[in-house]
Structures are given as structure tokens and as C-alpha cells.
Enzyme design. Structure first.
Site, PDB file in Angstrom:
ATOM      1  N   ASP A  68      26.735 -18.391 -26.696  1.00 34.81           N
ATOM      2  CA  ASP A  68      26.480 -16.995 -26.327  1.00 34.81           C
ATOM      3  C   ASP A  68      27.637 -16.415 -25.524  1.00 34.81           C
ATOM      4  O   ASP A  68      28.410 -17.136 -24.891  1.00 34.81           O
ATOM      5  CB  ASP A  68      25.174 -16.865 -25.547  1.00 34.81           C
ATOM      6  CG  ASP A  68      25.166 -17.685 -24.255  1.00 34.81           C
ATOM      7  OD1 ASP A  68      25.628 -18.843 -24.281  1.00 34.81           O
ATOM      8  OD2 ASP A  68      24.703 -17.170 -23.224  1.00 34.81           O
ATOM      9  N   GLU A 133      23.577 -19.455 -21.814  1.00 36.85           N
ATOM     10  CA  GLU A 133      24.206 -19.867 -20.560  1.00 36.85           C
ATOM     11  C   GLU A 133      24.569 -18.649 -19.742  1.00 36.85           C
ATOM     12  O   GLU A 133      24.512 -18.666 -18.521  1.00 36.85           O
ATOM     13  CB  GLU A 133      25.463 -20.706 -20.837  1.00 36.85           C
ATOM     14  CG  GLU A 133      26.046 -21.407 -19.606  1.00 36.85           C
ATOM     15  CD  GLU A 133      27.063 -20.562 -18.843  1.00 36.85           C
ATOM     16  OE1 GLU A 133      27.449 -20.965 -17.730  1.00 36.85           O
ATOM     17  OE2 GLU A 133      27.465 -19.494 -19.342  1.00 36.85           O
TER      18      GLU A 133
END
Length: 375
Positions: A68, A133
Site C-alpha cells: 500500500d 501499513e
């Protein structure tokens, strides 16, 4: 001549994986890993995609990272669209180039080269990848670690590909991180008219001496591995917006980045004692997002230092500065954890970029680490 590390990085950047949306990045990585004999276990939780992949058995070296990225901001301010990777003057531009799709590509290509040369490697090589994250991180690495611990999975060494470097690849290696503790504090007063203060109780006035004393505290002096604990007020809110109303409540949010000299319970106790000293009416909520951890000199740190010295001819600094990373969750498994990744000068910024040659260098470093620990 094309470079597999750059090509894979570009393929990942083209997938707009705004946290926690993976946007197909993991499918691409899984395909590459399965092709060289990795067993892949998808471990999705809620809206977050994760996978745990392994090859071989025995002493385990895992590479950890996230697919991400943070939002690109105003796309018109980029020199090229943020999800259309472009190389200019040797720099690869695109959201996630440095944080951390370049590292993911370097890891996978390093694994491909390692397996080709060591098809019967002695240890176990693994990957722990998440799509959350950058945001809450509630359903990412922490959940995978909990599942792995519940079944007594072995994890001896873990290399996290976060962008640790400052000027050149490998000049800084993170062998630990500070803990992070946030306090959400509400001071209660009595709302009233500013012309009649005797009929009200101003929480801002009441809290001012407490806050003044709080910010003056020297929590510790750090130690040889960690800088001194830092406390910063992040948000403060009170009032209705009107100039004739005494507020009824004051909200203050402050964060501690703390060393191994303290525990979160020690910090909480000192803050609560200070609140009682100033006789404040309050409610408090705490959020511990990570305990401090440290990986001392040992096989993993030595292997990472060796790889950096071999390919970049510099001796890396071992530091614990900066924010938190998913390494804080992985350390719970008892693993040695180290972070090594590209230069972090442009992460989360407009025109995020990474030196293309650095990614090629990083892949070679990762491969040398594999060769030292699980060949």
C-alpha cells in the site's frame, strides 16, 4: 538492456494501491514467487490483503514489506502522473517508488536469483507482505504475526524493506525502533459566559499549569542505542468558536516516542500523577501503537553490514531513530529484525522518486544477505 528490478517496480507503481487497497500488487508478487517454488498462504483480514510465503525449511529469513501507498496529493503538481512510473535523469518517479515498491521488487528479484543459484538452499526463505501499513495497520502485519505465533511458526531473522537510507543506499540501517504511545486527554470544566467567570470553570485555564509542567519533563536521557524519549503535543481543541463562551471541555492529544529506558506503564503513571497533582477532572484514553525493540549485533546485523560494505563500500550507521514500522510487530516473534531500504528523502512527498541504480544495488545486497543466512 532492461532491468528486472526496475521493470517490476514500474509494474507495481502502475497499480494504485491506496491503503488498504492492494490493487493487484500481491497477485503479481505471488505469481513470481510461486514460479520459483514458494508455497503461498493468503491471510486476508477485513479489507486488508496479506500473504505469507515460504520455500525450504529450517532457520528462517523473512523479507517483510507493504504494497500500500499513501495518497499522492495534488496530481497536477507531479512532473508526471503519480501512478505512471517515469525515469528522468536516472531517477524513477512514482508514488511508492521509495516507500516501498522498489524494495518489494528488489526482494523478489533477489529471491529469484538466489533460488536459481541455490535451488537446494539449507534454510527457509519467507515473505510477509501486507496491504495496510500506511493507514491503521490494524489488519495487516500484526494479524499475520498473531496467526503465525498461534501455530508456533519459526522466524529467526527478518529484513524489513522500509526506506532506511539517507543519502546513499545502506548508509543507515535501522536495528530497532522507539515505542509509540498516544494520550487522548479531555479536561472537564463548566461552560459559561465569559462575563460571568465565577459561574463557570475554564478547563483551558485549569490545564495550562499541567501542560506547562508536562512539556518541561525530561523523561530520560536515552542510551547508547536510543535517543532520549520525546513528548509532543499533536492536537489541542476547545471552545465553541464564539468569543463570549467559556468552553466546557479541553481536548489535548500528545504522543511519546520512548526508548527502552521507559515502559508505557511508567509513562502513564507519571502523566496520571501529574493530573492528580493539579486536581484536574479528566478522562483519558491511551493508544500504544508499538513497544520499543532492538536487534543487537548478531548474525542478521552482521550479514546486512557485510552486504552494504561489499556493494557500496561504506560502513552503515545502526540507528533506531524515525517513526514506527511493522518491524515492531515482527519483533514479538523473537526474531532479529533489521530495516534496509532505499533513500527516504522523497517518501510521502509530491514527486516521490528513487535512484534506479539504487534499486539494482539493493537487490544485490538482499541476495547477499540471503546467501549468508539461508544458503
Amino acid at each position: 538492456m532492461s532491468c528486472p528490478v526496475i521493470e517490476l517496480t514500474q509494474q507495481l507503481i502502475r497499480r494504485p494501491s491506496l491503503s488498504p487497497d492492494d490493487a493487484g500488487c500481491q497477485a503479481l508478487l505471488i505469481e513470481r514467487l510461486q514460479a520459483i517454488g514458494f508455497t503461498v498462504e493468503r491471510m486476508d483480514f477485513a479489507d486488508t490483503q496479506n500473504f505469507w510465503a515460504w520455500r525450504g525449511q529450517g532457520e528462517t529469513l523473512a523479507f517483510a514489506g507493504h504494497t500500500d501507498v499513501v495518497p499522492p496529493g495534488d496530481a497536477d503538481r507531479w512532473i508526471n502522473p503519480p501512478f505512471e512510473p517515469t525515469i528522468r535523469d536516472g531517477m524513477l518517479f512514482g508514488r511508492g517508488a521509495a516507500d516501498m515498491k522498489g524494495s518489494l521488487a528488489a526482494m523478489v528479484v533477489a529471491a529469484e536469483r538466489f533460488v536459481a543459484q541455490h535451488p537446494n538452499h539449507a534454510g527457509r526463505l519467507a515473505f510477509l507482505i501486507t496491504s495496510d501499513e500506511e493507514a491503521s495497520a490494524h489488519n495487516g502485519t500484526v494479524k499475520v504475526v498473531e496467526a503465525l505465533m498461534a501455530r508456533n511458526e519459526r522466524l529467526d531473522y527478518c529484513l524489513v524493506g522500509e526506506p532506511s537510507s539517507i543519502e546513499v543506499v545502506g548508509d543507515v540501517v535501522k536495528n530497532g525502533r522507539r515505542g509509540s504511545l498516544t494520550c487522548n486527554l479531555t479536561i472537564h470544566g463548566v461552560q459559561g459566559h465569559v462575563a460571568y467567570p465565577h459561574l463557570a470553570d475554564n478547563p483551558v485555564h485549569r490545564a495550562a499549569p499541567f501542560l506547562n509542567e508536562l512539556v518541561a519533563i525530561e523523561w530520560d536521557q536515552g542510551n547508547e542505542f536510543f535517543p532520549a524519549t520525546s513528548m509532543q503535543i499533536a492536537n489541542i481543541q476547545a471552545g465553541t468558536g464564539s468569543n463570549n463562551v467559556i468552553p466546557g471541555e479541553l481536548f489535548v492529544q500528545f504522543n511519546f516516542r520512548f526508548s527502552t529506558e521507559l515502559t508505557d506503564e511508567m509513562i502513564k503513571a507519571q502523566v496520571l500523577a501529574l493530573l492528580e497533582k493539579h486536581q484536574l477532572r479528566y478522562t483519558v484514553e491511551w493508544w500504544l501503537s508499538g513497544q520499543p525493540f532492538l536487534t543487537a549485533r548478531g548474525k542478521l546485523v552482521d550479514a546486512v553490514v557485510n552486504a552494504v560494505e561489499h556493494y557500496n563500500e561504506i560502513k552503515p550507521q545502526l540507528l533506531t531513530t524515525g517513526g514506527t514500522s511493522d518491524g515492531r510487530f515482527i519483533a514479538r516473534m523473537g526474531a532479529q529484525v533489521v530495516e534496509l531500504g532505499p533513500v527516504n528523502a522523497t517518501i510521502h512527498k509530491i514527486n516521490e522518486c528513487v535512484n534506479a541504480a539504487d534499486l539494482q544495488l539493493l537487490a544485490r545486497m538482499y541476495q547477499r544477505i540471503m546467501e549468508q543466512l539461508v544458503a
